[in-house]
Design a protein around this motif. Structure first.
Motif, PDB file in Angstrom:
ATOM      1  N   HIS A 175       0.922  -1.267  -0.195  1.00  0.00           N
ATOM      2  CA  HIS A 175      -0.116   0.084   0.017  1.00  0.00           C
ATOM      3  C   HIS A 175       1.172   1.322   0.014  1.00  0.00           C
ATOM      4  O   HIS A 175       1.966   1.131   0.498  1.00  0.00           O
ATOM      5  CB  HIS A 175      -0.661   0.005   1.234  1.00  0.00           C
ATOM      6  N   TYR A 213      -3.114  10.899   3.464  1.00  0.00           N
ATOM      7  CA  TYR A 213      -2.313  10.028   4.703  1.00  0.00           C
ATOM      8  C   TYR A 213      -1.850  11.372   5.573  1.00  0.00           C
ATOM      9  O   TYR A 213      -0.930  11.920   5.441  1.00  0.00           O
ATOM     10  CB  TYR A 213      -1.194   9.488   4.229  1.00  0.00           C
ATOM     11  N   THR A 245       0.785   3.984   1.762  1.00  0.00           N
ATOM     12  CA  THR A 245       1.173   4.577   2.745  1.00  0.00           C
ATOM     13  C   THR A 245       2.510   3.622   3.477  1.00  0.00           C
ATOM     14  O   THR A 245       3.183   4.267   4.377  1.00  0.00           O
ATOM     15  CB  THR A 245       0.030   4.695   3.992  1.00  0.00           C
ATOM     16  N   ASN A 283      -3.658   9.124  -0.879  1.00  0.00           N
ATOM     17  CA  ASN A 283      -4.329   8.407   0.265  1.00  0.00           C
ATOM     18  C   ASN A 283      -4.793   9.447   1.324  1.00  0.00           C
ATOM     19  O   ASN A 283      -5.270   8.757   2.476  1.00  0.00           O
ATOM     20  CB  ASN A 283      -3.269   7.450   0.748  1.00  0.00           C
TER      21      ASN A 283
END
Length: 701
Positions: free
Chosen positions: A41, A80, A43, A78
């Motif tokens: 992923h 994030y 992240t 994302n």
């Protein structure tokens, strides 16, 4: 001296750092490419990208900025939140590398806000560190103090000792820039203590170095030397980097020794530093100190020649980034002293005036600066007296006195702050003493254990060394000693087991004697009761009943001796054995007994077990005696239940009573049952409407 730190890093440490960075960049690049090619992923890719940027930035800022854009894409796609904080921190470091402090301050501030929002205190402290560094570069010391103090307050309950101590170092630097040396020393000492808890050597060395330099500025040279030696020893822990910091340590130590008037030691230290110096500016600085040392050692001509040589050669270096103004101060001061000693007052006055002029514009002035100014004014005063200039001499003497007062003021302020701190510390010590008294015993116990451990380790080390030296001679003896020790342990264990078994057997024998005596007494009592309550006509029936009762008591003792715990018996096992023995004793070809027993594995002591066994025995005997002769099968049900601290023993049979043979209410069997129920402090409910049924309740205290 901070210029000197930068010089040494540039001169000695950077080649080693560049070599290390190249290796680190290659390793991080391989790891990054592997992660980016994987299916992880986005992240999870942030960390490797950040580490690669950090590794590549010193040598290739453009590539660092390229991957910073990649980092931003990963984070933005994302959303994030922590990733944004990492991005802003990375961008701030990139801007710092390009000396763009305004934009770097903006990025670092955003990173700190995000990490504070997420309560990611470790990264928050790193971001605050950047903010303090940038504001310090702008000289915003008040703002640095405000930000650093606020960050430390917010993270008071958090650990992250190293990060918090780094913030404290920046806070102390700000106080140094504001000439608040006593405050700075306190905070440096707090940082030193924190670095010591984590055994972080670079931090401890830095704190000791800064404390030493502050004490030097304040004229507290003994304390300065103490911390300088600590920093020197800490630097030695890492031999790879020791040569890179050794020159800094030697220059600090030489300066302190010179001020302590340990001229021989100072001369040796500066000469050792000279061997490590590669920049001409540093060599000139060292020679200026050696010139002054030679004067104090009586080598006035040599000192004058060295000082004049430094002044002549310094003209082309005064504009250098690494030039030290102290170089010319020491040389002019040395020349003034040497010419004064030779009674060449004109030349002496010229160089003393030059020294005063060089120090006049310096702010703030250190203790050493004030000391040199005072000495210059004193010598100039004497020169004016020599020239019969009384008014000038008085004015110069007043200035010398003023500089002496300023010197004393520096130390008095520090002593006053120390006194105030000592008072506060004394008050705290009174409070702490009470708490410490409670822990003294515990600490002493721990100390003893530590001493024992140290002694044990020392003994083991000595034993190992001894075994190595005389291995062949003592090997067999050690082997035999171990064998003898094992045998002794075995013998001791066997002896202990035998003594234990003997004690248990003696107790068991006494218990058996006591129980046999009690059981004989009970048998006699039962027989007497039966003889007194009935007319003994059928001697066989009399003996069968007595035998059954005695057998019931015997089974209890058999159960006890078969158990590991001789004070309690398993009632389930006991009842089954009792019923089995009675079934065998009263077995008949014409009549069959069937027992329906539901008794859990409850443990009863002998005081409960014997009465309960006799009660069941009497109930079964009564059923057999009074059952109808034509009934071929008799079912006897025995049930034991436990609920809320109460046991309930139920007994019933389906026997049809013979006409005229129902059990009298005052028969011996029934009286014995009631007597035994009273003995266990129980209650009974008897029903004879259709079948005989007893319900006995009792507690097992």
């Amino acid at each position: 001296m901070k210029k000197l730190d930068r010089l040494i890093m540039a001169m000695l440490f950077l080649p080693l750092l560049n070599s290390y960075c190249q290796t680190e960049v290659s390793r991080e690049k391989e790891a990054l490419l592997e992660v980016l090619a994987s299916g992880l992923h986005d992240t999870l890719k942030v960390g490797p990208v950040y580490r690669y940027i950090k590794a590549v930035r010193p040598n290739n800022i453009n590539e660092a900025k390229t991957y910073t854009a990649t980092l931003f894409d990963l984070v933005q796609q994302n959303n994030y939140r922590k990733g944004f904080g990492i991005y802003y921190l990375t961008a701030a470091d990139n801007e710092i590398a390009e000396y763009k402090y305004d934009s770097s301050l903006k990025y670092a501030g955003k990173a700190a806000d995000i990490f504070e929002e997420l309560k990611d205190w470790q990264d928050y402290l790193v971001a605050v560190m950047r903010v303090c560094e940038i504001n310090s570069a702008y000289g915003r010391n008040d703002l640095v103090i405000e930000i650093a103090t606020g960050a430390l307050e917010k993270t008071r309950s958090q650990k992250f000792i190293i990060q918090k101590c780094n913030i404290k170092v920046r806070l102390a630097d700000a106080y140094v820039s504001m000439s608040k040396y006593d405050e700075a020393i306190k905070i440096y000492q707090e940082a030193l203590e924190g670095f010591g808890i984590t055994d972080y050597t670079p931090g401890m060395r830095l704190a000791c170095t800064e404390i030493s330099r502050l004490y030097t500025k304040m004229g507290l040279y003994d304390q300065a030397l103490e911390y300088c030696d600590k920093a020197f020893n800490l630097a030695k822990r890492y031999e790879t980097y020791f040569d890179n910091t050794k020159l800094i340590m030697l220059l600090d130590k030489g300066t302190i020794l010179l001020n302590l008037k340990r001229y021989k030691q100072a001369e040796t230290t500066f000469k050792e530093a000279m061997k490590l110096a590669y920049k001409e500016e540093i060599k000139l600085f060292i020679r200026s100190n050696l010139a002054l040392i030679n004067y104090y050692l009586g080598n006035t001509d040599k000192g004058r020649q060295q000082a004049q040589l430094v002044i002549d050669r310094s003209k082309i270096y005064t504009a250098s980034e690494y030039w030290y103004p102290e170089t010319l101060v020491f040389c002019n001061y040395t020349l003034g002293l040497t010419y004064y000693s030779k009674k060449e007052m004109g030349k002496a006055k010229f160089f003393f005036d030059n020294t005063v002029s060089l120090l006049k514009g310096k702010s703030p002035k250190t203790y050493k600066d004030l000391d040199i100014l005072k000495e210059c004014k004193k010598h100039l005063c004497k020169i004016e007296i020599f020239n019969n200039e009384t008014e000038k001499s008085v004015s110069l003497l007043e200035e010398a006195v003023r500089f002496e007062s300023e010197k004393e003021k520096i130390q008095n302020n520090f002593n006053l702050n120390n006194l105030s701190s000592a008072v506060d510390l004394a008050q705290k010590n009174v409070e702490v003493k009470k708490l410490n008294e409670e822990n003294i015993k515990h600490k002493e116990a721990i100390k003893k254990e530590h001493i024992k451990a140290i002694l044990l380790i020392a003994a083991l080390v000595m034993t190992v060394v001894l075994m190595i030296v005389i291995f062949k001679d003592y090997k067999q003896k050690i082997k035999k000693s171990k064998q003898l020790e094992i045998r002794n342990n075995i013998v001791n264990r066997q002896k202990e087991e035998l003594e234990k078994n003997l004690l248990e057997k003696n107790l068991l024998i006494k218990e058996v004697h006591h129980r046999v005596k009690n059981n004989f007494q009970m048998v006699i009592s039962l027989l007497n009761l039966q003889v007194d309550s009935e007319n003994v006509k059928d001697i066989n029936a009399f003996l069968e009943e007595a035998t059954s009762r005695i057998l019931s008591m015997a089974l209890i003792h058999q159960s006890l001796y078969e158990e590991e715990n001789i004070s309690k018996i398993d009632f389930h096992k006991f009842v089954n054995e009792l019923i089995s023995s009675m079934d065998n004793a009263f077995k008949s070809n014409t009549h069959k007994l069937i027992f329906d027993i539901d008794i859990p594995h409850y443990m009863f002591d002998i005081q409960k077990a014997i009465p309960l066994g006799l009660i069941l025995n009497e109930m079964v005997l009564n059923t057999i005696k009074h059952v109808h002769t034509k009934q071929k099968i008799t079912v006897i049900s025995i049930n034991l239940q436990y609920e809320e601290g109460i046991f309930e023993l139920s007994y019933s049979d389906n026997g049809i009573k013979q006409i005229g043979k129902s059990q009298p209410k005052n028969s011996f069997g029934r009286e014995l049952i009631y007597l035994l129920i009273d003995q266990i402090k129980g209650r009974v409910n008897v029903s004879e409407e259709q079948n005989l049924c007893y319900n006995i309740t009792f507690q097992n205290n």
